[in-house]
Scaffold this motif. Structure first.
Motif, PDB file in Angstrom:
ATOM      1  N   ILE A 143      53.170 -23.189 108.865  1.00 18.47           N
ATOM      2  CA  ILE A 143      54.006 -23.968 107.890  1.00 18.47           C
ATOM      3  C   ILE A 143      53.719 -23.178 106.477  1.00 18.47           C
ATOM      4  N   VAL A 144      54.990 -22.993 105.662  1.00 22.80           N
ATOM      5  CA  VAL A 144      54.715 -22.456 104.427  1.00 22.80           C
ATOM      6  C   VAL A 144      55.089 -23.858 103.669  1.00 22.80           C
ATOM      7  N   CYS A 145      54.249 -24.364 102.617  1.00 22.67           N
ATOM      8  CA  CYS A 145      54.443 -25.268 101.629  1.00 22.67           C
ATOM      9  C   CYS A 145      54.007 -25.234 100.198  1.00 22.67           C
ATOM     10  N   SER A 201      56.979 -21.573 109.760  1.00 17.37           N
ATOM     11  CA  SER A 201      58.125 -22.173 109.257  1.00 17.37           C
ATOM     12  C   SER A 201      58.151 -22.648 107.730  1.00 17.37           C
ATOM     13  N   ILE A 202      59.260 -21.989 106.940  1.00 17.03           N
ATOM     14  CA  ILE A 202      59.380 -22.413 105.769  1.00 17.03           C
ATOM     15  C   ILE A 202      59.673 -23.658 105.494  1.00 17.03           C
ATOM     16  N   SER A 203      59.373 -24.479 104.747  1.00 22.12           N
ATOM     17  CA  SER A 203      59.690 -26.102 104.528  1.00 22.12           C
ATOM     18  C   SER A 203      60.571 -25.935 103.126  1.00 22.12           C
ATOM     19  N   LEU A 257      61.128 -24.269  99.373  1.00 22.49           N
ATOM     20  CA  LEU A 257      60.563 -23.045  98.633  1.00 22.49           C
ATOM     21  C   LEU A 257      59.780 -23.425  97.469  1.00 22.49           C
ATOM     22  N   THR A 258      58.780 -22.770  97.048  1.00 22.22           N
ATOM     23  CA  THR A 258      57.986 -23.163  95.937  1.00 22.22           C
ATOM     24  C   THR A 258      58.737 -22.970  94.761  1.00 22.22           C
ATOM     25  N   SER A 259      59.785 -22.407  94.641  1.00 21.11           N
ATOM     26  CA  SER A 259      60.529 -22.127  93.438  1.00 21.11           C
ATOM     27  C   SER A 259      61.453 -23.373  93.160  1.00 21.11           C
ATOM     28  N   THR A 288      50.121 -21.505 101.896  1.00 23.85           N
ATOM     29  CA  THR A 288      50.580 -21.938 100.490  1.00 23.85           C
ATOM     30  C   THR A 288      50.615 -20.880  99.509  1.00 23.85           C
ATOM     31  N   PRO A 289      52.026 -20.371  99.241  1.00 23.15           N
ATOM     32  CA  PRO A 289      52.313 -19.641  97.883  1.00 23.15           C
ATOM     33  C   PRO A 289      52.197 -20.721  96.660  1.00 23.15           C
ATOM     34  N   GLY A 290      52.638 -20.198  95.563  1.00 25.17           N
ATOM     35  CA  GLY A 290      52.806 -21.021  94.386  1.00 25.17           C
ATOM     36  C   GLY A 290      51.359 -21.054  94.034  1.00 25.17           C
ATOM     37  N   ILE A 291      50.636 -19.903  93.868  1.00 24.84           N
ATOM     38  CA  ILE A 291      49.130 -20.061  93.559  1.00 24.84           C
ATOM     39  C   ILE A 291      49.142 -19.289  92.084  1.00 24.84           C
ATOM     40  N   ARG A 292      48.551 -19.883  91.113  1.00 31.27           N
ATOM     41  CA  ARG A 292      48.324 -19.276  89.969  1.00 31.27           C
ATOM     42  C   ARG A 292      47.100 -19.484  89.488  1.00 31.27           C
ATOM     43  N   LEU A 293      46.321 -18.441  88.659  1.00 29.03           N
ATOM     44  CA  LEU A 293      44.849 -18.558  88.428  1.00 29.03           C
ATOM     45  C   LEU A 293      44.645 -19.691  87.541  1.00 29.03           C
ATOM     46  N   VAL A 305      47.731 -11.468 100.330  1.00 22.95           N
ATOM     47  CA  VAL A 305      48.324 -10.849  99.363  1.00 22.95           C
ATOM     48  C   VAL A 305      49.736 -10.328  99.453  1.00 22.95           C
ATOM     49  N   ALA A 306      50.656 -10.571  98.639  1.00 15.34           N
ATOM     50  CA  ALA A 306      51.985 -10.226  98.723  1.00 15.34           C
ATOM     51  C   ALA A 306      52.285  -8.843  98.218  1.00 15.34           C
ATOM     52  N   LEU A 307      52.769  -8.041  98.980  1.00 21.07           N
ATOM     53  CA  LEU A 307      52.998  -6.520  98.655  1.00 21.07           C
ATOM     54  C   LEU A 307      54.552  -6.625  98.051  1.00 21.07           C
ATOM     55  N   VAL A 313      48.873 -17.431  99.574  1.00 22.87           N
ATOM     56  CA  VAL A 313      49.581 -16.196  99.369  1.00 22.87           C
ATOM     57  C   VAL A 313      49.617 -16.157  97.837  1.00 22.87           C
ATOM     58  N   VAL A 314      49.152 -14.912  97.559  1.00 23.15           N
ATOM     59  CA  VAL A 314      49.008 -14.595  95.978  1.00 23.15           C
ATOM     60  C   VAL A 314      49.767 -13.170  95.813  1.00 23.15           C
ATOM     61  N   GLY A 315      50.856 -13.215  94.904  1.00 23.82           N
ATOM     62  CA  GLY A 315      51.401 -11.798  94.789  1.00 23.82           C
ATOM     63  C   GLY A 315      51.102 -11.382  93.077  1.00 23.82           C
ATOM     64  N   ARG A 316      52.212 -11.794  92.333  1.00 23.28           N
ATOM     65  CA  ARG A 316      51.898 -11.330  91.086  1.00 23.28           C
ATOM     66  C   ARG A 316      50.469 -11.415  90.084  1.00 23.28           C
ATOM     67  N   PRO A 317      49.744 -12.660  90.406  1.00 20.90           N
ATOM     68  CA  PRO A 317      48.566 -12.756  89.879  1.00 20.90           C
ATOM     69  C   PRO A 317      47.720 -11.555  90.177  1.00 20.90           C
ATOM     70  N   ILE A 318      47.881 -11.129  91.334  1.00 20.55           N
ATOM     71  CA  ILE A 318      46.914  -9.913  91.731  1.00 20.55           C
ATOM     72  C   ILE A 318      47.706  -8.572  91.309  1.00 20.55           C
ATOM     73  N   LEU A 332      60.167 -12.857 106.218  1.00 16.54           N
ATOM     74  CA  LEU A 332      61.758 -12.428 106.242  1.00 16.54           C
ATOM     75  C   LEU A 332      62.571 -13.544 106.257  1.00 16.54           C
ATOM     76  N   LYS A 333      61.811 -14.638 106.301  1.00 12.98           N
ATOM     77  CA  LYS A 333      62.402 -16.241 106.215  1.00 12.98           C
ATOM     78  C   LYS A 333      63.833 -16.206 107.004  1.00 12.98           C
ATOM     79  N   LEU A 334      63.803 -15.943 108.340  1.00 12.53           N
ATOM     80  CA  LEU A 334      65.103 -15.859 108.922  1.00 12.53           C
ATOM     81  C   LEU A 334      65.883 -17.194 109.024  1.00 12.53           C
TER      82      LEU A 334
HETATM   83  O1  C5P Z   1      54.043 -13.534  92.721  1.00  8.89           O
HETATM   84  P1  C5P Z   1      53.928 -14.711  93.539  1.00  8.89           P
HETATM   85  O2  C5P Z   1      52.347 -15.137  94.004  1.00  8.89           O
HETATM   86  O3  C5P Z   1      54.619 -16.121  93.242  1.00  8.89           O
HETATM   87  O4  C5P Z   1      54.390 -14.590  95.086  1.00  8.89           O
HETATM   88  C1  C5P Z   1      54.610 -15.409  96.120  1.00  8.89           C
HETATM   89  C2  C5P Z   1      55.062 -14.723  97.274  1.00  8.89           C
HETATM   90  O5  C5P Z   1      55.148 -15.698  98.410  1.00  8.89           O
HETATM   91  C3  C5P Z   1      56.278 -13.810  97.213  1.00  8.89           C
HETATM   92  O6  C5P Z   1      56.350 -12.816  98.119  1.00  8.89           O
HETATM   93  C4  C5P Z   1      57.247 -15.014  97.650  1.00  8.89           C
HETATM   94  O7  C5P Z   1      58.394 -14.494  98.307  1.00  8.89           O
HETATM   95  C5  C5P Z   1      56.574 -15.635  98.659  1.00  8.89           C
HETATM   96  N1  C5P Z   1      57.005 -17.162  99.036  1.00  8.89           N
HETATM   97  C6  C5P Z   1      57.244 -18.069  98.071  1.00  8.89           C
HETATM   98  N2  C5P Z   1      57.435 -19.425  98.606  1.00  8.89           N
HETATM   99  C7  C5P Z   1      57.579 -19.717  99.744  1.00  8.89           C
HETATM  100  C8  C5P Z   1      57.739 -18.622 100.648  1.00  8.89           C
HETATM  101  C9  C5P Z   1      57.247 -17.557 100.272  1.00  8.89           C
HETATM  102  O8  C5P Z   1      56.876 -17.812  96.971  1.00  8.89           O
HETATM  103  N3  C5P Z   1      58.106 -20.742 100.322  1.00  8.89           N
END
Ligand code: C5P
Length: 231
Positions: A153-155, A114-116, A118-120, A174-179, A7-9, A207-212, A61-63
């Protein structure tokens, strides 16, 4: 292996983040992700408070810097006794090798992540920076991650199969999770999938942030996600 929930704080205040963490405590096995906003504002005392609650911690911290600077930062992070630390794969072979060596030398339990891509990013955004499409870029960075002995790895969930094929054995986060698969709930994320679909594709940790944390009842949402992950 069962897919874990992280869970992303990313809430606006330390108090709100701590309240969310405390409320999640009864749900076993959750990892908490501390990102830039929280770490810049609340620092290592906040990380310690979360550790004292018994959570594993992903310091996101995505250094991205020259190898020596990244290595010095890593040494400070090791002192925080965290479980995961993210760095950009595109910081390159020399940096990644240096960091994995430091972790071995210090016999630290920290897993480098390692961050590949970004899901944005969508295809156009990815091409502007990397001059390759998302799949080719993720593929190159996954291979680099594995070659440098970085364990995780994050993808986006859409690249799980590709990463497994190109660089088997990596712990895939894996971030980029939506319900729901609905465009209204994507926020700034472009490449999204549901928890169940990410699990089916073989994500090791979602990894789930806003949906939670933006939900009316965050604990109910987190419990439901955990149920989906255990199916
Ligand atoms: O709110 P949401 O579920 O979109 O949050 C995703 C979290 O995962 C955020 O904290 C964002 O910084 C992180 N993240 C990401 N994409 C990556 C690595 C981390 O969205 N490639």
């Amino acid at each position: 292996m069962r897919t874990k929930l992280c869970v992303a704080l990313d809430l606006p205040t330390k108090e709100e983040n701590l309240a969310l963490a405390k409320s999640l405590k009864p749900l076993e096995g959750i990892t908490l992700k501390v990102g830039l906003r929280s770490f810049i504002r609340d620092g290592k005392d906040f990380v310690k408070a979360l550790k004292d609650l018994g959570f594993s911690i992903f310091l996101d911290l995505k250094l991205y810097d020259i190898p020596n600077t990244m290595n010095d930062a890593l040494k400070e992070c090791i002192k925080l006794d965290i479980d995961f630390l993210s760095v950009h794969a595109s910081s390159g072979k020399v940096a990644l090798n240096l960091l994995t060596n430091t972790i071995k030398e210090q016999k630290s339990k920290l897993s480098l992540v390692s961050i590949s891509i970004l899901t944005s990013f969508d295809e156009r955004g990815c091409f502007e920076i990397y001059n390759k499409d998302i799949k080719q870029s993720v593929s190159t960075l996954a291979l680099l991650t594995k070659e440098c002995d970085v364990p995780a790895i994050v993808c986006s969930p859409h690249e799980i199969e590709l990463v497994k094929e190109r660089a088997s054995g990596l712990f895939i986060i894996t971030p980029g999770i939506r319900l729901q698969n609905s465009s209204e709930t994507k926020d700034d994320q472009k490449r999204v999938l549901t928890p169940l679909n990410a699990k089916r594709l073989g994500s090791d940790m979602i990894v789930v942030g806003r949906p939670i944390y933006k939900a009316k009842h965050p604990i109910e949402v987190a419990s439901q996600i955990l149920k989906d992950l255990s199916l």
